[in-house]
Design an enzyme around this catalytic site. Structure first.
Site, PDB file in Angstrom:
ATOM      1  N   ASP A  73       0.881  -1.427   0.439  1.00  0.00           N
ATOM      2  CA  ASP A  73       0.118  -0.347   0.400  1.00  0.00           C
ATOM      3  C   ASP A  73       0.739   1.226  -0.402  1.00  0.00           C
ATOM      4  OD1 ASP A  73       1.102  -0.277   2.630  1.00  0.00           O
ATOM      5  OD2 ASP A  73      -0.776   0.163   3.707  1.00  0.00           O
ATOM      6  N   HIS A 127       9.443  -0.231   8.942  1.00  0.00           N
ATOM      7  CA  HIS A 127       9.149  -1.859   8.975  1.00  0.00           C
ATOM      8  C   HIS A 127       8.731  -2.377   7.601  1.00  0.00           C
ATOM      9  CE1 HIS A 127       6.763   0.421  12.354  1.00  0.00           C
ATOM     10  NE2 HIS A 127       6.722   1.796  11.797  1.00  0.00           N
TER      11      HIS A 127
END
Length: 311
Positions: free
Chosen positions: A13, A244
């Site tokens: 995303d 991340h």
């Protein structure tokens, strides 16, 4: 040159740390990126798809991009966190529009077909899922054979023993679609969970990115990361970026970057702890990261971006 790289699809995303992960994976000799699938999360799925195509154009890699879920399986959609990634997903950085169209297949069918094809070649697919897990949960429902076809699913999500970043318990990807997360963790396929417990140990700083060799991709990453670093300066009191999503793709390339422990997990589906991950005594065993070689993950990202294979 690595003659046997790991075939990988990144379900994403994008997102600033997604962009770092994607560009580093494209340059990583240990990985062969077969394509990208997109999902709502940091931005809408429409923007995610546009951003994915633009990143591949920037890297001069005309790989397929398959658009996926626009909303969670069951819960109401949450606002996109533009205060983290900016309205367009890349902070203040901008890329030219892509002339390419997304793949005609929806993301779940694309994942299933590519997993089946890769397995038939004797080089089964790894899926690195770095957004909400809605596409993977839908693929499980619509194409159950995918569990036999993939080599591994590396999931960036959850907070097992670490505080969440959306509520005291939950990480953003699991919080945005807890039902999908629960289904993916409950499926009988090999999963490595890369949670906040380890991803907040790995960081990169603006000076690291500014020192990369000059090029279109490195200049874009340095520009986009400024917005992300400013967010962390205000929210977390350090001027840098948590790695991340790059941790997940680094682990797909080199599983020794993490220490894992088998656990059985459950995901809270509603209430104040929605998206929480907890150990339980039932369900499939999942490899859960409990420690990371954070300096090695940072070096891996920077070395991949700097190795001269990106324009």
């Amino acid at each position: 040159m690595n003659t046997n790289p790991t075939p990988i699809i990144i379900d994403t995303d994008p997102g600033i740390d997604d962009a770092m992960a994607i560009l580093a994976a494209l340059a990583d000799p240990a990985l062969e990126v077969l394509g990208l699938t997109t999902v709502f999360g940091n931005v809408s799925v429409e923007r995610a798809t546009r951003n994915a195509l633009q990143l591949l154009d920037l890297a001069e890699r005309p790989l397929p991009v398959a658009a996926g879920a626009a909303r969670p399986l069951e819960r109401a959609p949450a606002p996109h966190p533009d205060f983290v990634h900016g309205l367009e997903g890349f902070g203040e950085a901008r890329l030219p529009p892509s002339a390419r169209a997304p793949d005609q297949r929806a993301a779940p069918g694309f994942l299933a077909a590519e997993a089946r094809r890769a397995r038939s070649t004797g080089r089964p697919l790894t899926i690195a899922a770095v957004g909400p897990l809605t596409n993977l949960a839908t693929a499980l429902a619509e194409h159950p054979g995918i569990v036999e076809d993939v080599a591994r699913v590396v999931v960036m999500g959850g907070a097992v023993r670490h505080p969440g970043n959306m509520n005291p318990f939950a990480e953003a990807n699991f919080w945005q679609d807890p039902h999908a997360a629960a289904r993916v963790l409950a499926a009988p396929w090999p999963v490595t969970l890369v949670s906040l417990d380890v991803t907040e140990c790995a960081r990169v700083y603006p000076d690291d990115l500014a020192a990369l060799p000059p090029g279109r991709c490195t200049a874009f990453i340095a520009s986009a990361a400024e917005h992300y670093a400013e967010f962390h300066r205000e929210a977390n009191a350090f001027h840098g970026c948590y790695l991340h999503d790059p941790t997940a793709t680094a682990v797909a390339a080199d599983p020794t970057a993490l220490e894992t422990r088998p656990m059985q997990l459950t995901v809270t589906l509603e209430g104040e702890a929605e998206g929480r991950v907890q150990e339980t005594g039932t369900g499939p065993s999942i490899d859960v990261a409990i420690a990371a070689n954070a300096p090695a993950i940072r070096r891996h990202l920077l070395a991949s971006l700097a190795n001269g294979t990106l324009p």
